[in-house]
Design an enzyme around this catalytic site. Structure first.
Site, PDB file in Angstrom:
ATOM      1  N   GLU A 221      -9.143 -32.100 -62.135  1.00 37.71           N
ATOM      2  CA  GLU A 221      -9.135 -31.328 -60.877  1.00 37.71           C
ATOM      3  C   GLU A 221     -10.534 -30.813 -60.608  1.00 37.71           C
ATOM      4  OE1 GLU A 221      -6.493 -28.073 -61.632  1.00 37.71           O
ATOM      5  OE2 GLU A 221      -4.934 -29.449 -62.251  1.00 37.71           O
TER       6      GLU A 221
ATOM      7  N   LYS B 191     -13.248 -28.158 -60.052  1.00 34.24           N
ATOM      8  CA  LYS B 191     -13.343 -26.755 -60.420  1.00 34.24           C
ATOM      9  C   LYS B 191     -13.952 -26.026 -59.224  1.00 34.24           C
ATOM     10  CE  LYS B 191     -14.733 -23.721 -64.160  1.00 34.24           C
ATOM     11  NZ  LYS B 191     -15.381 -22.669 -63.385  1.00 34.24           N
TER      12      LYS B 191
ATOM     13  N   ASP C  60     -15.420 -23.181 -57.070  1.00 32.20           N
ATOM     14  CA  ASP C  60     -16.197 -22.003 -57.428  1.00 32.20           C
ATOM     15  C   ASP C  60     -15.837 -20.840 -56.504  1.00 32.20           C
ATOM     16  OD1 ASP C  60     -17.911 -20.539 -58.891  1.00 32.20           O
ATOM     17  OD2 ASP C  60     -19.745 -21.365 -58.040  1.00 32.20           O
TER      18      ASP C  60
ATOM     19  N   TYR D 140      -3.412 -24.210 -58.497  1.00 32.21           N
ATOM     20  CA  TYR D 140      -3.392 -25.264 -59.504  1.00 32.21           C
ATOM     21  C   TYR D 140      -2.418 -25.044 -60.658  1.00 32.21           C
ATOM     22  CZ  TYR D 140      -6.910 -21.919 -61.098  1.00 32.21           C
ATOM     23  OH  TYR D 140      -7.573 -20.775 -61.427  1.00 32.21           O
TER      24      TYR D 140
ATOM     25  N   LYS E  54     -18.799 -28.933 -66.828  1.00 32.50           N
ATOM     26  CA  LYS E  54     -19.669 -28.245 -65.868  1.00 32.50           C
ATOM     27  C   LYS E  54     -20.869 -29.122 -65.498  1.00 32.50           C
ATOM     28  CE  LYS E  54     -19.718 -23.975 -65.268  1.00 32.50           C
ATOM     29  NZ  LYS E  54     -19.537 -22.782 -66.040  1.00 32.50           N
TER      30      LYS E  54
ATOM     31  N   CYS F 174     -45.280  -5.613 -38.024  1.00 32.95           N
ATOM     32  CA  CYS F 174     -44.372  -6.670 -37.572  1.00 32.95           C
ATOM     33  C   CYS F 174     -45.167  -7.950 -37.296  1.00 32.95           C
ATOM     34  CB  CYS F 174     -43.653  -6.213 -36.306  1.00 32.95           C
ATOM     35  SG  CYS F 174     -42.678  -7.511 -35.542  1.00 32.95           S
TER      36      CYS F 174
ATOM     37  N   CYS G 269     -45.012  -8.363 -33.186  1.00 35.74           N
ATOM     38  CA  CYS G 269     -45.608  -7.436 -32.217  1.00 35.74           C
ATOM     39  C   CYS G 269     -46.619  -6.481 -32.850  1.00 35.74           C
ATOM     40  CB  CYS G 269     -44.511  -6.628 -31.533  1.00 35.74           C
ATOM     41  SG  CYS G 269     -43.747  -5.441 -32.640  1.00 35.74           S
TER      42      CYS G 269
ATOM     43  N   CYS H 207     -38.744  -3.473 -37.837  1.00 36.42           N
ATOM     44  CA  CYS H 207     -39.742  -3.214 -36.806  1.00 36.42           C
ATOM     45  C   CYS H 207     -39.073  -2.253 -35.827  1.00 36.42           C
ATOM     46  CB  CYS H 207     -40.109  -4.515 -36.108  1.00 36.42           C
ATOM     47  SG  CYS H 207     -41.007  -4.228 -34.575  1.00 36.42           S
TER      48      CYS H 207
ATOM     49  N   CYS I 176     -40.741  -5.438 -28.878  1.00 39.23           N
ATOM     50  CA  CYS I 176     -40.984  -6.602 -29.739  1.00 39.23           C
ATOM     51  C   CYS I 176     -40.282  -7.825 -29.119  1.00 39.23           C
ATOM     52  CB  CYS I 176     -40.430  -6.302 -31.132  1.00 39.23           C
ATOM     53  SG  CYS I 176     -40.603  -7.654 -32.286  1.00 39.23           S
TER      54      CYS I 176
HETATM   55  S1  IVH Z   1      -7.234 -23.715 -64.903  1.00 38.22           S
HETATM   56  C1  IVH Z   1      -5.716 -21.646 -68.528  1.00 38.22           C
HETATM   57  N1  IVH Z   1      -7.984 -25.130 -62.810  1.00 38.22           N
HETATM   58  O1  IVH Z   1     -12.260 -21.657 -63.497  1.00 38.22           O
HETATM   59  C2  IVH Z   1      -6.205 -22.398 -67.364  1.00 38.22           C
HETATM   60  N2  IVH Z   1      -9.192 -23.147 -63.321  1.00 38.22           N
HETATM   61  O2  IVH Z   1     -13.544 -21.071 -66.193  1.00 38.22           O
HETATM   62  C3  IVH Z   1      -7.255 -21.657 -66.646  1.00 38.22           C
HETATM   63  N3  IVH Z   1     -10.980 -22.631 -61.751  1.00 38.22           N
HETATM   64  O3  IVH Z   1     -10.567 -18.729 -64.405  1.00 38.22           O
HETATM   65  C4  IVH Z   1      -7.611 -22.073 -65.329  1.00 38.22           C
HETATM   66  N4  IVH Z   1     -10.683 -24.360 -60.428  1.00 38.22           N
HETATM   67  O4  IVH Z   1     -11.017 -19.182 -61.915  1.00 38.22           O
HETATM   68  C5  IVH Z   1      -8.216 -24.037 -63.558  1.00 38.22           C
HETATM   69  N5  IVH Z   1      -8.517 -26.432 -60.969  1.00 38.22           N
HETATM   70  C6  IVH Z   1      -8.740 -25.359 -61.722  1.00 38.22           C
HETATM   71  C7  IVH Z   1      -9.768 -24.445 -61.419  1.00 38.22           C
HETATM   72  C8  IVH Z   1      -9.967 -23.349 -62.255  1.00 38.22           C
HETATM   73  C9  IVH Z   1     -11.395 -23.268 -60.653  1.00 38.22           C
HETATM   74  C10 IVH Z   1     -11.588 -21.402 -62.305  1.00 38.22           C
HETATM   75  C11 IVH Z   1     -10.582 -20.321 -62.619  1.00 38.22           C
HETATM   76  C12 IVH Z   1     -10.730 -20.065 -64.070  1.00 38.22           C
HETATM   77  C13 IVH Z   1     -12.122 -20.545 -64.341  1.00 38.22           C
HETATM   78  C14 IVH Z   1     -12.239 -20.964 -65.787  1.00 38.22           C
END
Ligand code: IVH
Length: 721
Positions: free
Chosen positions: A139, A141, A143, A260, A350, A444, A447, A462, A468
Site C-alpha cells: 500500500e 504510505k 504522509d 487501511y 521508505k 521595502c 517602495c 512594509c 506601496c
Molecule cells: S499500517 C500496525 N498502512 O504510517 C500497522 N500505516 O509509520 C500500522 N501510514 O502510524 C499502520 N499509510 O500513520 C499503515 N497504508 C498504510 C499507511 C500507514 C500511512 C502511516 C500511519 C502509521 C505510520 C507508521
C-alpha cells in the site's frame, strides 16, 4: 554501584577513572540525545513546526538507538525510542484507544526488505520455497496523520488522533467536516460468515488524514496573501487543520482520508481472513481506500512495486513517503505478533528524502497584499522530486539568521512533494572564503519605505499600505478574486498593467474604468515583456465592464471579504455580515461588539476596528457607495428573513453534542431567526436541549431537570427545515 564492579576488575586506579569518566560521558550523551529527540518530537507532533528535516531527525534517533543498544545498562522505559509519537496536546478531550495504534519498523533499502523476509521465515518456520510463496499487500504510505475511527451500528461516533499510541485526541467534530469520510456505512452482505445484509455492530477503522497537494498549495497561497505563516508541508497542514479548536475552521481546509485497516466486533460478522479483502470490504462499506494497493507474491514482487511507485508518486495529488508492506494472511499476524513499538508482519519501505545541493544565486523579496515581506531563495536550477527547482522558501528573517545563509553558498534544498521547496541548511564546508553575512533589508524592496516588525510577528512588513505599488496591486487583485467580488477577467496581469499605467490607484478606480481608458491600455509584448501597443478587442472591453457592473451587487459577505481586512477571510466575513447586516453598522462597531460574537477573538476585533477607523477606509467606502456598490445585506435577503415567523420568541435553547447535517452556527442561526435564544448552559430557564451525537453532561442535566430534549430530526422539524 555500577562503577564498583569496574573498580574491582580494574583495581588499577587510572583505568578505573578513565572508565568511569567514559561511562558518565555516555550517560550524558544519551540523556542529551533523549532530550533533543523529545524536543523535536514535540515540535513535529504537537506544534506542527518541525525545526529539522526528517533525515536529520532520523539520524538523531538512530544515533540514540545505537548508543542504547551498545549500552544496555542505560536502558530507560521513558526513552523516546520506547514510545510511539509524542504526548497528545491537552486542548482536546483525551481518548483511550481500544486497540493501541502501533507504528511500523522501517526498511530504508531493498536489502532491509530481504532482511525482513528472513525474519519472517524464521518467525513462521518457513523454508525457502514457502517464503517465495508468501503473499504481501503493498500500500502507498500516505504522509498524513493517522486516525482511529469508531462506527457503532453503522454510524460514525468517534474519531481520534494517534497521540502516544495509547491515548489520542478526540477530533470527532473536525473529522465530520471531511466530506469523503462516511458518516453512515453502506450495509454489506457478510460473505465471510454467511450473514445477511448488515453493518458491523462495532467497527474500528484506521487510516490516514491528509491534505491533497493541490489544496495545500492553495492554502499556503491564501495564508501568505493574508500575511500569515505558511505550513512547511502537506502533513503539517493536515495536522494543523484537523486540530483546529473550531470545526468550521477545519471545514475550510480541504482534507481527505484513506483508510487501511478494520477491526470488526459483531455477533454475525467477522474480520476478513485476508488483508486485501479487508481493504475491499472497507471500500464496499463506503470508505475511500488508496487505489494503488496490490497483492505481491514474494519479496521480489514487493521490490518491483516499490520501484514502480517511486517513478509515479510525484504525479499523485497526495504525498507518499514510502510503501507499507503487510502480510496478506491475517492468521500469520497472530503467529508473528508485535514488539511494543510495531507489528512484525508489516514494514514501511521508505524512499530516501528528496534533498539536493545547489548554488544560492540570490535572495529576493516578495511583497504581499498586507505588506508582509518574504524572502525567496533564487537557486541554480536543480532536479528535485520530479521537477526543476529554481526558487525556494526561506520563510522569514529569523530563518535566514538561524541558517546563516549567504548569497553564493551551496545550500541543501528539500522538496518533500510540496510545491514550495525550502532551503534546509548551508554546506558550510563549501562556503567561499570571501562570503559575507546576509544583511536583511531594512526597507521595502518595492517602495523603499522602512520595514517594521510588531509584537511576536515573524514577518517584516512594509507599513506603506497605500503608497506601496505592489501592495496596491495585490489588494486590488484580492478585491476582484473569486471568493470576493468575483470580477471575471480582472486578475493579476490586468491589475499590474492598470496600476503600472496609472489607470487605477485603488479598488474604487476599477469602477471608474470606461471603454476609453481600457482602450488606452498598453499590453506587454508576450516575448519581450516590453509594454507595446497591442490592444484588446471591443468584445473584451465590454466583458470587463459588464463584469465590473455585475460585481456591484455581490452579497454582503463577499464585499466584506473583498476589503481585505487582516484576519478576515471568507468565513469571518460571513459572520460579520450576518451580525451587522450593513457597512454602517459594521463601521461603528466597537471591539466589545465584535468580541461578543461567537468565534471572534481580540486580534480580529482589533483589526476590524482599526481598519474602519482609518480615514483612507472612510474615503474608499464613500467612493464605492457613490459608485453604486452594494454594502449591506440585500433587500430580498432581509425580506426573506422577515418572512420567517417569530415562533420561538422568548424560548431558550441549549445545543449539545454534534448533529449530522447542521453545525452549531447554522443551528444557532435558525433559532435566532425565529426569535429564540441559544444559551451555553442548562438551567431551569432552558426550554429545549438539542442533543446531537456524543452529547454529555448537558444532556444528563436536562434529563435531571425534566427539560424537553430534542434530537436532530425533531429540532429540524421544529425549525421547519
Ligand atoms: S499500517 C500496525 N498502512 O504510517 C500497522 N500505516 O509509520 C500500522 N501510514 O502510524 C499502520 N499509510 O500513520 C499503515 N497504508 C498504510 C499507511 C500507514 C500511512 C502511516 C500511519 C502509521 C505510520 C507508521
Amino acid at each position: 554501584m555500577r562503577f564498583a564492579g569496574v573498580s574491582y576488575l580494574f583495581s588499577f586506579d587510572g583505568v578505573f577513572s578513565v572508565k568511569k569518566q567514559l561511562n558518565l560521558d555516555v550517560r550524558e550523551t544519551i540523556e542529551n540525545l533523549r532530550n533533543e529527540v523529545e524536543h523535536h518530537r514535540f515540535q513535529y507532533y504537537v506544534l506542527d513546526q518541525p525545526e529539522i528535516s526528517d533525515a536529520e531527525f532520523d539520524d538523531l534517533f538512530h544515533k540514540l538507538e545505537q548508543l542504547e543498544k551498545d549500552h544496555p545498562e542505560h536502558f530507560s522505559a521513558d526513552s523516546p525510542t520506547q514510545k510511539v509519537g509524542a504526548a497528545p496536546s491537552t486542548e482536546f478531550r483525551q481518548v483511550k484507544h481500544r486497540i493501541p495504534l502501533l507504528s511500523l519498523a522501517n526498511a530504508m533499502s531493498e536489502e532491509d526488505l530481504d532482511k525482513w523476509e528472513e525474519r519472517l521465515g524464521r518467525g513462521l518456520e518457513l523454508d525457502e520455497e514457502q517464503l517465495k510463496q508468501l503473499r504481501y499487500v503493498c500500500e502507498l504510505k500516505i504522509d498524513g496523520l493517522s486516525i482511529a475511527l469508531t462506527y457503532k451500528d453503522g454510524k460514525f461516533v468517534e474519531g481520534a488522533t494517534r497521540g502516544n499510541g495509547e491515548i489520542g485526541e478526540d477530533v470527532t467534530l473536525n473529522l465530520k467536516t471531511i466530506s469523503v469520510l462516511p458518516k453512515e456505512l453502506k450495509a454489506q452482505s457478510d460473505t465471510y460468515s454467511g450473514g445477511a445484509l448488515r453493518v458491523p455492530e462495532l467497527l474500528e477503522v484506521r487510516g490516514e488524514v491528509y491534505m491533497p497537494v493541490s489544496s495545500f498549495t492553495e492554502l499556503n497561497e491564501a495564508l501568505s496573501d493574508e500575511g500569515d505563516a505558511t505550513f512547511a508541508n502537506p502533513r503539517n497542514a493536515a495536522s494543523g487543520s484537523l486540530r483546529q479548536k473550531h470545526p468550521r475552521n477545519t471545514a475550510k481546509r480541504k482534507l481527505a482520508i484513506f483508510v487501511y485497516s478494520a477491526f470488526i466486533t459483531d455477533k454475525e460478522m467477522s474480520d476478513p481472513p485476508n488483508h486485501f479483502s479487508e481493504l475491499e470490504l472497507l471500500k464496499l462499506l463506503g470508505f475511500p481506500t488508496e487505489s494503488h494497493s496490490r497483492v505481491a507474491l514474494g519479496i521480489e514482487e514487493v521490490k518491483a512495486f516499490c520501484r514502480e511507485i517511486d517513478s509515479k508518486r510525484h504525479s499523485l495529488d497526495y504525498q507518499t513517503d514510502g510503501v507499507v508492506v503487510k502480510l496478506d494472511q491475517r492468521s500469520l499476524w497472530n503467529a508473528l505478533g508485535a514488539t511494543s513499538h510495531s507489528p512484525r508482519w508489516a514494514i514501511a519501505f521508505k524512499y530516501p528524502p528528496e534533498e539536493a545541493e545547489t548554488l544560492l544565486e540570490d535572495i529576493q523579496f516578495d511583497v504581499g497584499r498586507t505588506g508582509a515581506v518574504t524572502p525567496v531563495a533564487h537557486l541554480a536550477p536543480v532536479k528535485l522530486a520530479g521537477t526543476t527547482v529554481k526558487r525556494a522558501s526561506l520563510h522569514n528573517a529569523d530563518q535566514i539568521r538561524r541558517l546563516d545563509v549567504r548569497v553564493g553558498d551551496t545550500v541543501l534544498v528539500r522538496k518533500a512533494g510540496e510545491i514550495i521547496p525550502e532551503v534546509l541548511s548551508v554546506k558550510l564546508e563549501k562556503r567561499k572564503p570571501n562570503s559575507v553575512p546576509f544583511e536583511y533589508p531594512t526597507t521595502c524592496p518595492v517602495c523603499n519605505h522602512a520595514l517594521e516588525r510588531t509584537g511576536d510577528e515573524v514577518a517584516f512588513r512594509c507599513p506603506n499600505t497605500y503608497g506601496c505599488p505592489t501592495q496596491t496591486k495585490r489588494r486590488i487583485e484580492h478585491f476582484a478574486s473569486r471568493d470576493a467580488m468575483d470580477i471575471e477577467g480582472v486578475g493579476e496581469v490586468l491589475v499590474d498593467l492598470l496600476v503600472d499605467q496609472d489607470l487605477v490607484k485603488d479598488v474604487a478606480d476599477l469602477y471608474r474604468l470606461d471603454a476609453e481608458k481600457l482602450k488606452q491600455l498598453r499590453w506587454k509584448d508576450k516575448k519581450s515583456g516590453e509594454a507595446g501597443k497591442e490592444k484588446q478587442g471591443t468584445k473584451w472591453i465590454e466583458n470587463v465592464l459588464s463584469a465590473l457592473e455585475e460585481s456591484k451587487t455581490r452579497p454582503f459577505p463577499n464585499f466584506i471579504h473583498a476589503l481585505g481586512i487582516r484576519h478576515i477571510g471568507a468565513s469571518g466575513a460571513e459572520v460579520l455580515a450576518d451580525h451587522f447586516m450593513s457597512i454602517e453598522k459594521l463601521e461603528s462597531a466597537t471591539q466589545e461588539d465584535i468580541l461578543a460574537i461567537d468565534g471572534m477573538g481580540p486580534a480580529i476585533a482589533h483589526s476590524v476596528v482599526e481598519f474602519f477607523q482609518s480615514d483612507l477606509t472612510k474615503k474608499l467606502l464613500s467612493d464605492l457607495r457613490g459608485l453604486g456598490v452594494q454594502m449591506q445585506v440585500s433587500e430580498s435577503e432581509i425580506s426573506a428573513r422577515a418572512a420567517i415567523e417569530k415562533t420561538l420568541t422568548g424560548k431558550v435553547f441549549v445545543l449539545t453534542g454534534t448533529m449530522d447535517t447542521l453545525d452549531r452556527a447554522q443551528a444557532e442561526k435558525l433559532i435566532k431567526e425565529r426569535g429564540g435564544k441559544a444559551s451555553g448552559s442548562v438551567s431551569k430557564k432552558t426550554d429545549f436541549v438539542v442533543a446531537g451525537a456524543s452529547a454529555g453532561s448537558k444532556l444528563a442535566k436536562a434529563q435531571e431537570l425534566g427539560i424537553t430534549v430534542l434530537d436532530e430530526a425533531q429540532f429540524k422539524e421544529m425549525m421547519g427545515v
